[in-house]
Design an enzyme around this catalytic site. Structure first.
Site, mmCIF file in Angstrom:
data_model
loop_
_atom_site.group_PDB
_atom_site.id
_atom_site.type_symbol
_atom_site.label_atom_id
_atom_site.label_comp_id
_atom_site.label_asym_id
_atom_site.label_seq_id
_atom_site.Cartn_x
_atom_site.Cartn_y
_atom_site.Cartn_z
ATOM 1 C CD GLU A 17 -20.834 -0.380 -14.023
ATOM 2 O OE1 GLU A 17 -21.836 -0.107 -13.354
ATOM 3 O OE2 GLU A 17 -20.224 0.460 -14.715
ATOM 4 C CG HIS A 24 -3.330 1.128 -14.797
ATOM 5 N ND1 HIS A 24 -3.384 -0.177 -14.382
ATOM 6 C CD2 HIS A 24 -2.768 1.111 -16.031
ATOM 7 C CE1 HIS A 24 -2.890 -0.955 -15.333
ATOM 8 N NE2 HIS A 24 -2.507 -0.206 -16.336
ATOM 9 N NE ARG A 40 -15.779 -11.113 -8.850
ATOM 10 C CZ ARG A 40 -14.468 -10.908 -8.758
ATOM 11 N NH1 ARG A 40 -14.008 -9.888 -8.055
ATOM 12 N NH2 ARG A 40 -13.619 -11.717 -9.342
ATOM 13 N N GLY A 84 0.797 -1.230 0.000
ATOM 14 C CA GLY A 84 0.000 0.000 0.000
ATOM 15 C C GLY A 84 0.822 1.268 0.000
ATOM 16 C CB SER A 85 3.840 2.435 -1.849
ATOM 17 O OG SER A 85 3.449 2.525 -3.193
ATOM 18 C CG ASN A 86 -0.214 4.836 -4.958
ATOM 19 O OD1 ASN A 86 0.173 5.983 -5.166
ATOM 20 N ND2 ASN A 86 -0.021 3.862 -5.833
ATOM 21 C CG ASN A 123 -7.393 1.498 -9.881
ATOM 22 O OD1 ASN A 123 -6.778 1.149 -8.876
ATOM 23 N ND2 ASN A 123 -7.149 0.970 -11.073
ATOM 24 N NE ARG A 157 -12.735 -10.130 -3.930
ATOM 25 C CZ ARG A 157 -12.914 -11.393 -4.248
ATOM 26 N NH1 ARG A 157 -11.903 -12.107 -4.692
ATOM 27 N NH2 ARG A 157 -14.105 -11.964 -4.127
#
Length: 202
Positions: A142, A109, A65, A12-14, A107, A91
């Protein structure tokens, strides 16, 4: 004061960068209300607890899920989370999960999307021979690595780079980009038209 929820699967560096940005005032009027990991061995959970933050492990292994997603969503809602930040959460969120928090999930990326989605993006970029890479903070929808782009940072690919040095330099830009994107979303001074996010003039 806005409540942030962090989802992580590893170190979890962010997440740490976000927490540091809150502590230093670079992300004002926000607090981390909850950190959740789907993996019991995630170092980020220990980091969160050392910082005195609420940290939960909601294991995903061997569970379907929908059951897992409902438990995570219930915890986020119980802590009145306004914005969810994925920080190396390995996930995929179900469409149902995403629909519970419209334009409230971010998010990051490690590529300039839509180039090199999915796993190992830095290695993909390096192997492809691109001259410029970078990172993208986007809303989660989605589809994988797909939602409207909020912030992008570019990183030149140097002749002296290998995939590890490139990944390290991209990571430094990720930390800056995430704080910037969180501020954009929390201030709410933007509109999304199609895929384009436009900042509104103050």
């Amino acid at each position: 004061m806005k409540n942030l929820g962090i989802l992580l699967s590893g170190r979890g560096s962010n997440f740490v960068a976000i927490a540091d940005s809150i502590d230093s005032g670079r992300i004002p009027n926000a607090r981390i209300a909850l950190v959740i990991s789907n993996r019991e061995d995630a170092p980020g959970i220990e980091t969160a607890r050392k910082r005195g933050l609420n940290a939960l492990i909601i294991p995903s292994k061997g569970r379907d899920r929908e059951t897992h997603d409902r438990e995570v969503v219930a915890a986020l809602k119980e802590h009145k989370v306004d914005l969810i930040c994925l920080a190396g959460y390995m996930r995929l969120l179900s469409p149902w999960f995403v629909q519970q928090f419209p334009r409230q999930i971010l998010n990051i990326h490690p590529s300039l999307l839509p180039a090199f989605p999915g796993l190992e993006a830095q290695q993909q970029a390096f192997a492809y021979g691109v001259k410029v890479s970078g990172c993208t903070v986007h809303f989660v929808d989605e589809e994988l690595d797909h939602g409207a782009i909020i912030v992008q940072k570019t990183v030149p690919v140097l002749d002296s780079d290998d995939e590890h040095s490139l990944a390290e330099r991209i990571l430094a830009q990720e930390h800056a980009a995430y704080a910037e994107a969180i501020n954009v979303v929390l201030e709410g001074k933007f509109e999304v038209a199609g895929r384009r996010l436009k900042l509104q003039k103050s």
